[in-house]
Design a protein around this motif. Sequence first.
Motif, short mmCIF file in Angstrom:
data_model
loop_
_atom_site.label_atom_id
_atom_site.label_comp_id
_atom_site.label_asym_id
_atom_site.label_seq_id
_atom_site.Cartn_x
_atom_site.Cartn_y
_atom_site.Cartn_z
N VAL A 1 67.06 82.28 13.03
CA VAL A 1 67.30 82.66 11.65
C VAL A 1 68.80 82.79 11.36
CG1 VAL A 1 66.80 84.36 9.85
CG2 VAL A 1 65.08 83.85 11.62
N CYS A 2 69.50 83.64 12.14
CA CYS A 2 70.91 83.92 11.85
C CYS A 2 71.86 83.23 12.82
CB CYS A 2 71.17 85.42 11.84
SG CYS A 2 71.14 86.17 13.49
N LYS A 3 71.33 82.55 13.83
CA LYS A 3 72.13 81.78 14.80
C LYS A 3 72.91 82.63 15.79
CE LYS A 3 70.78 78.18 12.48
NZ LYS A 3 69.44 77.71 12.80
N LYS A 4 72.70 83.96 15.77
CA LYS A 4 73.38 84.81 16.74
C LYS A 4 72.97 84.41 18.16
CE LYS A 4 74.30 89.67 17.79
NZ LYS A 4 75.15 90.62 17.10
N ARG A 5 73.92 84.49 19.11
CA ARG A 5 73.63 84.11 20.49
C ARG A 5 73.37 85.34 21.35
NH1 ARG A 5 76.05 78.87 20.64
NH2 ARG A 5 75.98 78.25 18.46
N GLN B 1 64.89 86.28 16.07
CA GLN B 1 63.82 85.52 16.71
C GLN B 1 64.47 84.51 17.65
OE1 GLN B 1 61.12 83.91 13.71
NE2 GLN B 1 61.70 85.59 12.37
N PRO B 2 64.91 85.03 18.82
CA PRO B 2 65.67 84.17 19.72
C PRO B 2 64.79 83.10 20.38
CG PRO B 2 66.01 86.51 20.20
CD PRO B 2 64.81 86.41 19.31
N VAL B 3 65.33 81.91 20.45
CA VAL B 3 64.69 80.84 21.21
C VAL B 3 65.71 80.32 22.23
CG1 VAL B 3 63.09 80.11 19.41
CG2 VAL B 3 65.36 79.15 19.47
N TYR B 4 65.18 79.80 23.31
CA TYR B 4 66.05 79.31 24.37
C TYR B 4 66.97 78.22 23.83
CZ TYR B 4 67.55 77.61 28.90
OH TYR B 4 68.31 77.23 29.98
N PHE B 5 68.25 78.31 24.14
CA PHE B 5 69.23 77.40 23.57
C PHE B 5 69.88 76.51 24.62
CE2 PHE B 5 73.61 76.70 21.79
CZ PHE B 5 73.23 75.90 20.72
N GLY B 6 70.11 77.06 25.81
CA GLY B 6 70.74 76.24 26.85
C GLY B 6 71.23 77.09 27.99
N VAL B 7 72.00 76.48 28.85
CA VAL B 7 72.45 77.17 30.05
C VAL B 7 73.87 76.73 30.40
CG1 VAL B 7 71.46 75.42 31.59
CG2 VAL B 7 71.80 77.75 32.44
N VAL B 8 74.63 77.65 30.95
CA VAL B 8 75.93 77.30 31.54
C VAL B 8 75.81 77.52 33.03
CG1 VAL B 8 78.40 77.81 31.62
CG2 VAL B 8 77.14 78.08 29.46
N ARG C 1 72.41 92.96 23.91
CA ARG C 1 73.10 93.15 22.63
C ARG C 1 74.56 92.74 22.71
NH1 ARG C 1 70.91 97.00 19.19
NH2 ARG C 1 68.82 97.63 19.81
N ILE C 2 75.09 92.36 21.59
CA ILE C 2 76.52 92.11 21.47
C ILE C 2 76.94 92.49 20.07
CG2 ILE C 2 76.20 89.67 20.81
CD1 ILE C 2 78.77 89.11 22.53
N ASP C 3 78.12 93.09 19.96
CA ASP C 3 78.61 93.51 18.64
C ASP C 3 79.02 92.30 17.81
OD1 ASP C 3 78.16 96.13 19.20
OD2 ASP C 3 80.21 96.55 19.86
N PRO C 4 78.98 92.43 16.49
CA PRO C 4 79.29 91.29 15.61
C PRO C 4 80.67 90.68 15.87
CG PRO C 4 78.42 93.12 14.34
CD PRO C 4 78.58 93.63 15.74
N GLY C 5 81.65 91.48 16.26
CA GLY C 5 82.99 90.94 16.46
C GLY C 5 83.26 90.37 17.84
N GLU C 6 82.24 90.40 18.71
CA GLU C 6 82.45 89.97 20.08
C GLU C 6 81.83 88.61 20.36
OE1 GLU C 6 82.45 94.24 22.41
OE2 GLU C 6 80.52 93.32 22.02
N MET D 1 71.76 84.58 6.15
CA MET D 1 71.20 85.86 6.64
C MET D 1 72.27 86.62 7.42
SD MET D 1 68.53 88.00 7.38
CE MET D 1 67.01 87.12 7.01
N ASP D 2 72.49 87.86 7.03
CA ASP D 2 73.42 88.74 7.74
C ASP D 2 72.85 89.04 9.12
OD1 ASP D 2 74.91 90.77 8.73
OD2 ASP D 2 74.53 92.18 7.10
N GLU D 3 73.62 88.81 10.16
CA GLU D 3 73.08 88.94 11.52
C GLU D 3 72.71 90.38 11.87
OE1 GLU D 3 76.73 89.27 14.68
OE2 GLU D 3 76.21 87.27 13.97
N GLU D 4 73.27 91.35 11.14
CA GLU D 4 72.94 92.74 11.46
C GLU D 4 71.63 93.18 10.81
OE1 GLU D 4 74.50 94.21 14.06
OE2 GLU D 4 75.17 92.14 13.89
#
Length: 130
Positions: free
Chosen positions: A35-39, A9-16, A59-64, A1-4
Motif C-alpha cells: 500500500v505505502c511501499k514502506k520497506r 500489508q508487507p509482501v516479500y520484495f527481495g534479498v540482499v 519497525r523503522i522510523d519514517p526518517g530512517e 497513503m501516509d506510511e504512518e
Amino acid sequence: MDEESCRHQPVYFGVVNINIDERTIGSVDVWRCGVCKKRFCEEKQLGIESIADTVGMPRIDPGEKWGVLVSKMQKGKDRWSLVRLPRDGHVEHERIDEKVVHLPVRNYKVGEDGYWSFLVDDHVNRAVEV
Ligand SMILES: [Zn+2]
C-alpha cells in the motif's frame, strides 16, 4: 497513503546476500508494504534461526533507512549487521566486546574508521562483498 497511518500489508520484495570471499554468509530479507511501499528488513545469519527482536515486521522510523554496517576488523557473522540509518546522526553498535559505541552517520552513511555501510535499497536482489 501516509506510511504512518497505513495498516501495512508487507509482501516479500527481495534479498540482499552478504558475501565474504564470494561465499554467502548471511542475507537481509526485504519486505515491502503493497500500500505505502514502506520497506521492512530482517537479518538472516547463515545457520542461525531468525533473530528478529520484534514480533512481526521489524519497525523503522519514517526518517530512517535500512542499512548494513560492516566492521572491517571482524570476521564471519560479526563482520556485518542490519542497522537503521538516520540521514544525519548516530547509529548504536554493539561491538564484539559487548561495548556499545555510537558511530556518526552523515547522509545515511557511517563515517568512522574501521567501519563502512551501505543502504539495503541500493542492493536488492544482489550480493554485496563485505
Ligand atoms: Zn504500508
